[in-house]
Write an enzyme that holds these catalytic residues in place. Structure first.
Site, PDB file in Angstrom:
ATOM      1  N   ALA A   1       0.853  -1.185   0.000  1.00 56.82           N
ATOM      2  CA  ALA A   1       0.000   0.000   0.000  1.00 56.82           C
ATOM      3  C   ALA A   1       0.889   1.235   0.000  1.00 56.82           C
ATOM      4  CB  ALA A   1      -0.903  -0.001   1.226  1.00 56.82           C
ATOM      5  N   LYS A   2       0.244   2.373  -0.204  1.00 53.48           N
ATOM      6  CA  LYS A   2       1.005   3.621  -0.287  1.00 53.48           C
ATOM      7  C   LYS A   2       1.892   3.832   0.932  1.00 53.48           C
ATOM      8  CE  LYS A   2      -1.565   6.560  -3.383  1.00 53.48           C
ATOM      9  NZ  LYS A   2      -3.008   6.604  -3.286  1.00 53.48           N
ATOM     10  N   ARG A   3       1.403   3.404   2.102  1.00 56.00           N
ATOM     11  CA  ARG A   3       2.160   3.674   3.326  1.00 56.00           C
ATOM     12  C   ARG A   3       3.535   2.994   3.314  1.00 56.00           C
ATOM     13  NH1 ARG A   3      -1.340  -0.217   4.745  1.00 56.00           N
ATOM     14  NH2 ARG A   3      -0.419  -2.125   5.564  1.00 56.00           N
TER      15      ARG A   3
END
Ligand code: GLU
Length: 280
Positions: free
Chosen positions: A241-243
């Site tokens: 994910a982006k994180r």
């Protein structure tokens, strides 16, 4: 059998490594069997889909060396088909309008959880004379729908024959207040309309297939074979994910990385340091 697969990104952001991995799985499966590969842009969410993301998706896939056999299909241009499917389900008495907001549902503390969060508690299921002039979504009366079809199964290449369990999803939304069709409805209608024989997609969508199988039965559509593939995970072992700071394909492309070389690495299961592929 004439095999036909698709990659179906939503243009709500730039593609990252996980998307590349998924597109390769769908593309290579078709190519390995002399079949066709199609690109479908899932842009029915008018508030989050952006033309610049569509453009980047096309460029990214080309950079990876992927070719599709027909012009890309855009869901935003197929709304009458989804409307027809909704009308059919409504005529069967399986849909009801729902006026609840997310906050209303979250406030209903008793709501048990399904695969995608709290199950809809059924507040609007038996409204008498609902005011359709007010903003509303359309929900599927899942118990009535499942009773109508009886037991169903579907097949996954990795997991085998699966007994469909649509009830676990509760009364899913099929048309949203702000979008004329939901993901579940559009994907089911399009996979059938396009003659997709093998749905190759990430294991994160495994549970959604229970709903898709039910919709196929209700709408008289064929059931494709499913291949839910491993997901790329970040350093903490959870789905990429982006994180995780995973680079977008665009950013790799713009610094001069070789897309075809990256695709070949992903094919061999070589993922950049800190990432891994796991079967969810
Ligand atoms: N559009 C969906 C997504 O971006 C995928 C749809 C599918 O493969 O069934 O997650």
């Amino acid at each position: 059998m004439d095999i036909h697969t698709r990659f179906a990104p939503s243009p709500t952001g730039r593609l990252h490594l996980g998307h590349a991995f998924s597109a390769l799985q769908a593309h290579d499966f078709a190519r390995a069997h002399g079949g066709r590969f199609t690109l479908r842009i899932e842009d029915i969410d008018g508030t989050r889909s952006r033309p610049e993301h569509v453009a980047a998706i096309l460029t990214d896939l080309d950079w990876l060396g992927l070719r599709w056999d027909e012009p890309p299909v855009f869901q935003s241009q197929r709304l009458p088909r989804y409307q027809a499917a909704l009308d059919r389900l409504r005529a069967l008495g399986l849909l009801y309008p729902c006026f609840c907001t997310r906050a209303d549902i979250a406030a209903s503390l008793s709501a048990p959880h399904g695969p995608d969060g709290p199950l809809y508690p059924g507040t609007c299921r038996s409204l008498v004379a609902p005011d359709l002039a007010r903003p509303h979504s359309w929900r599927l009366d899942m118990a009535a729908a499942a009773a109508r079809t009886g037991p169903l199964t579907w097949h996954d290449a990795h997991a085998g024959t699966i007994a469909a369990d649509p009830l676990a999803h509760g009364d899913v939304i099929l048309a949203r207040k702000d979008a004329p069709a939901s993901y579940h409805l559009a994907v089911t209608v399009d996979d059938a309309a396009q003659g997709i024989t093998h749905v190759v997609r990430g294991a994160d969508l495994f549970a959604a297939t229970h709903v898709h199988r039910l919709l196929q039965a209700l709408l008289g559509l064929p059931t494709p074979d499913y291949r839910h593939h491993a997901l790329l995970t970040g350093p903490d072992g959870t789905r990429l994910a982006k994180r995780h700071g995973a680079p977008t394909l665009e950013s790799l492309r713009l610094v001069g990385e070789d897309g075809r070389a990256l695709a070949d690495k992903l094919r061999k299961g070589e993922v950049p340091v800190g990432f891994a592929a796991i079967q969810a």
